[in-house]
Design an enzyme around this catalytic site. Sequence first.
Site, PDB file in Angstrom:
ATOM      1  CG  ASP A 123      -2.020  -1.019   1.151  1.00 53.15           C
ATOM      2  OD1 ASP A 123      -2.484  -1.312   0.035  1.00 53.15           O
ATOM      3  OD2 ASP A 123      -2.433  -1.525   2.206  1.00 53.15           O
ATOM      4  CG  ASP A 156      -6.563  -1.429  -1.682  1.00 53.79           C
ATOM      5  OD1 ASP A 156      -6.820  -2.641  -1.777  1.00 53.79           O
ATOM      6  OD2 ASP A 156      -5.637  -0.989  -0.980  1.00 53.79           O
TER       7      ASP A 156
END
Length: 186
Positions: A142, A164
């Site tokens: 991330d 995401d």
Amino acid sequence: MKLPKTPFFSVFKPGYLAFVAFGLFLDLSSKYVIITKMYAHESIPVLGDFFRLSLTFNTGFVFGLFQDNALPSLFATGFAIVFLIFYRWENSDLGNAWGWNFVMAGAFGNFLDKFFVKIPGSGFRFGFTPEKPGIEFIGVVDFLDFEWPDFLLFDRWPAFNVADSCVSIGIVILLFTMDWKEMDKK
């Protein structure tokens, strides 16, 4: 298990599959660039404090819940993908196809990312266990890090990635395009 009556490629058309592959490419290539150019937990301001590139690793589930559960997360994600494929195949008329395509691109991106050990500043290798803890990491990469309004419960939104974003965009499209009354009849 009984397969749906609708032919697979009439639901998962080549153009849709190409879109999923392109989303997967964007996700994995962005993660590769970040993992090779940054160090673990490094943060680079892009738009001041509002937007930063921050390399983090999610070994849990959505929004980093249940951290340090990489293997259960891998199995759960794999199961969810198989479920989504068959659900979409069986219910091809529910929701906008592009919403499903975004969700699938994101799901596949994060699923494949879980198969690699990340070596920040260097690259990655196939595997599930870091040989050098603190230098090698597991979990989903991330890196998109945004500030969150102070009046809410936390300062920053949890870091996320292209996959995401694809899942979130897909869910919004599906929420606006599904015929909820029709779903109740099934």
